[in-house]
Motif scaffolding. Sequence first.
Motif, mmCIF file in Angstrom:
data_model
loop_
_atom_site.group_PDB
_atom_site.id
_atom_site.type_symbol
_atom_site.label_atom_id
_atom_site.label_comp_id
_atom_site.label_asym_id
_atom_site.label_seq_id
_atom_site.Cartn_x
_atom_site.Cartn_y
_atom_site.Cartn_z
ATOM 1 N N UNK A 169 39.016 41.137 34.620
ATOM 2 C CA UNK A 169 40.088 40.179 34.409
ATOM 3 C C UNK A 169 39.833 38.943 34.693
ATOM 4 N N UNK A 170 40.545 38.108 34.044
ATOM 5 C CA UNK A 170 40.330 36.585 34.287
ATOM 6 C C UNK A 170 41.705 36.045 34.111
ATOM 7 N N UNK A 171 41.889 34.987 34.412
ATOM 8 C CA UNK A 171 43.251 33.892 34.256
ATOM 9 C C UNK A 171 42.838 33.205 33.219
ATOM 10 N N UNK A 172 43.897 33.320 32.340
ATOM 11 C CA UNK A 172 43.855 32.394 30.977
ATOM 12 C C UNK A 172 44.487 31.006 31.156
ATOM 13 N N UNK A 173 43.679 30.047 31.079
ATOM 14 C CA UNK A 173 43.779 28.704 31.352
ATOM 15 C C UNK A 173 44.163 28.226 30.006
ATOM 16 N N UNK A 174 45.464 27.660 29.540
ATOM 17 C CA UNK A 174 45.803 27.262 28.408
ATOM 18 C C UNK A 174 46.123 25.715 28.433
ATOM 19 N N UNK A 175 45.747 24.897 29.499
ATOM 20 C CA UNK A 175 46.240 23.503 29.790
ATOM 21 C C UNK A 175 45.566 22.564 28.439
ATOM 22 N N UNK A 176 44.459 23.122 28.381
ATOM 23 C CA UNK A 176 43.614 22.255 27.086
ATOM 24 C C UNK A 176 43.774 23.081 25.977
ATOM 25 N N UNK A 177 44.686 22.312 24.871
ATOM 26 C CA UNK A 177 44.881 23.248 23.790
ATOM 27 C C UNK A 177 43.925 23.330 22.735
ATOM 28 N N UNK A 178 42.756 22.777 23.076
ATOM 29 C CA UNK A 178 41.847 22.976 21.952
ATOM 30 C C UNK A 178 40.481 23.991 22.854
ATOM 31 N N UNK A 179 40.854 24.131 24.111
ATOM 32 C CA UNK A 179 39.651 24.807 24.882
ATOM 33 C C UNK A 179 40.336 25.768 25.898
ATOM 34 N N UNK A 180 41.027 26.849 25.518
ATOM 35 C CA UNK A 180 41.227 27.824 26.379
ATOM 36 C C UNK A 180 40.282 28.391 26.761
ATOM 37 N N UNK A 181 40.502 28.970 28.144
ATOM 38 C CA UNK A 181 39.336 29.893 29.031
ATOM 39 C C UNK A 181 39.889 30.833 29.758
ATOM 40 N N UNK A 182 39.079 31.829 30.048
ATOM 41 C CA UNK A 182 39.316 32.530 31.132
ATOM 42 C C UNK A 182 38.526 32.198 32.538
ATOM 43 N N UNK A 183 39.373 32.071 33.474
ATOM 44 C CA UNK A 183 38.634 31.603 34.705
ATOM 45 C C UNK A 183 38.642 32.678 35.849
ATOM 46 N N UNK A 184 37.569 32.682 36.632
ATOM 47 C CA UNK A 184 37.420 33.507 37.683
ATOM 48 C C UNK A 184 37.377 34.971 37.064
ATOM 49 N N UNK A 185 36.495 35.336 36.375
ATOM 50 C CA UNK A 185 36.635 36.436 35.637
ATOM 51 C C UNK A 185 35.721 37.616 36.746
ATOM 52 N N UNK A 186 36.324 38.842 36.947
ATOM 53 C CA UNK A 186 35.834 39.618 37.968
ATOM 54 C C UNK A 186 35.873 40.886 37.307
ATOM 55 N N UNK A 187 34.879 41.795 37.393
ATOM 56 C CA UNK A 187 34.608 43.166 37.021
ATOM 57 C C UNK A 187 35.372 44.166 38.088
ATOM 58 N N UNK A 188 36.101 45.094 37.527
ATOM 59 C CA UNK A 188 36.763 46.149 38.463
ATOM 60 C C UNK A 188 36.645 47.487 38.448
ATOM 61 N N UNK A 189 35.852 47.584 37.166
ATOM 62 C CA UNK A 189 35.441 49.145 36.986
ATOM 63 C C UNK A 189 34.206 49.043 36.099
ATOM 64 N N UNK A 190 33.170 50.147 36.586
ATOM 65 C CA UNK A 190 32.094 50.197 35.681
ATOM 66 C C UNK A 190 31.903 51.639 35.380
ATOM 67 N N UNK A 191 31.462 52.144 34.227
ATOM 68 C CA UNK A 191 31.287 53.641 33.852
ATOM 69 C C UNK A 191 30.088 53.861 34.413
ATOM 70 N N UNK A 192 30.225 54.820 35.049
ATOM 71 C CA UNK A 192 29.068 55.659 35.761
ATOM 72 C C UNK A 192 28.937 57.026 35.433
ATOM 73 N N UNK A 193 27.911 57.401 35.178
ATOM 74 C CA UNK A 193 26.642 56.799 35.220
ATOM 75 C C UNK A 193 26.319 56.024 33.938
ATOM 76 N N UNK A 194 25.431 55.006 33.896
ATOM 77 C CA UNK A 194 25.015 54.386 32.867
ATOM 78 C C UNK A 194 23.884 55.236 32.161
ATOM 79 N N UNK A 195 23.822 55.318 30.886
ATOM 80 C CA UNK A 195 22.921 56.100 30.131
ATOM 81 C C UNK A 195 22.410 55.590 28.784
ATOM 82 N N UNK A 196 21.561 56.166 28.079
ATOM 83 C CA UNK A 196 20.938 55.675 27.139
ATOM 84 C C UNK A 196 21.853 55.869 25.863
ATOM 85 N N UNK A 197 21.416 55.022 24.794
ATOM 86 C CA UNK A 197 22.371 55.350 23.624
ATOM 87 C C UNK A 197 23.579 54.191 23.586
ATOM 88 N N UNK A 198 23.953 53.899 22.476
ATOM 89 C CA UNK A 198 24.838 53.060 22.183
ATOM 90 C C UNK A 198 26.064 53.311 21.353
#
Length: 376
Positions: A140-169
């Motif tokens: 998740x990140x914080x949605x910054x909407x102060x610049x109307x033309x350039x919204x952005x996610x700030x300070x994005x951090x990963x909180x879960x990763x699927x384990x194990x990583x495996x082959x295939x798509x």
Amino acid sequence: MTFKPFQAAAALCVLAACSAGESRSNAAEQGRQAARPADRPFAVVDVARFDTPWAMAFLTGSGRPLLDLALVSEKAGRLWLVDSRTGRRWPVGGVPPVKVAGQGGLGDVVVHPEFVVNHRVYLSFVEAGRGGTSGAAVGYGTLDLRNRERPALRDFRVIWRQQPKVSGDGHFSHRIAFAPDGSMFVSSGDRQKMAPAQDRSSDLGKIIHMTAEGQRIGGAFHTLGHRNVLGLAFTADGRLWANEMGPRGGDEVNLIERGRNYGWPRASYGSHYDGAPIPDEHRSRGFEEPKVWWTPSISPAGMIIYSGDLFPQWKGDILMGALSGQALIRVDVNGAAARKGDRWDMGERIREVEQGPGGEVYLLEDGGRLLRLTPA
């Protein structure tokens, strides 16, 4: 970085102004019932177009919509802020790098239940591992909407990763749903490996319960025995429902209950792609029966529990997209029971279903169109 509620509201106003066990014979009978046509009770408006869109979420919090603004994810790794009325859109910065291959890429987008206070946006996506492996992730990140033309996610951090990583798509699943108590559920697909769905030491083929910060609740997983869950949604009474792609046939809608085993790959109303049968006995072998299932396949995708007033006849029911079925499907929900309802042919693969702030229904087609449905 944090933003006060009035700052977000002001930014949103600027943006708005700018844009103005049964047998297999019974399985065939269920399939026949599902195919009955129904007249469309809705008009369809083409709102905008995207490149391989995957998910959509309106900017709401504490049950309150913030104008008509929504976020739309594209599998290729782009996130858009879009005015759902006009179709005008702005690219959102700060999206994490994603691995795009097969079914993988940028996936779900969901806002925190208290978005009006914390402006938090959650994304699921596929990330590369070592030796050609990959796996789903949520952050998740914080949605910054102060610049109307350039919204952005700030300070994005990963909180879960699927384990194990495996082959295939394939079969990442990575759908997100918030419970009424503010905790979070994530679907974790079997990655087309099948057996790990029954392995209690693996994330694969599970639904996982965690806090909004990523701490697991109730152990390693909430439920097991899943193949590829592409729809998660809560009813008003707090029940969690999921849809799931079967193999050849056997697509399911399930009521998700803690600790239950949903059978894959040991039980299914479908068969393997090479034609090999799969036992269809569920309950007698300790597995949960699906509440609704389809043979032949419809390929279920994104889903909601409808709660609006524009279509009062749908209130409390599941609305979900069908990919190979090229349809919008309604499942009639009554407490812990469910049965097949309407199936409306849309002529395109429907990837996502979302409810708008006024009770409108929005659909995302795999081909790129964002559609708005209102009463005919």
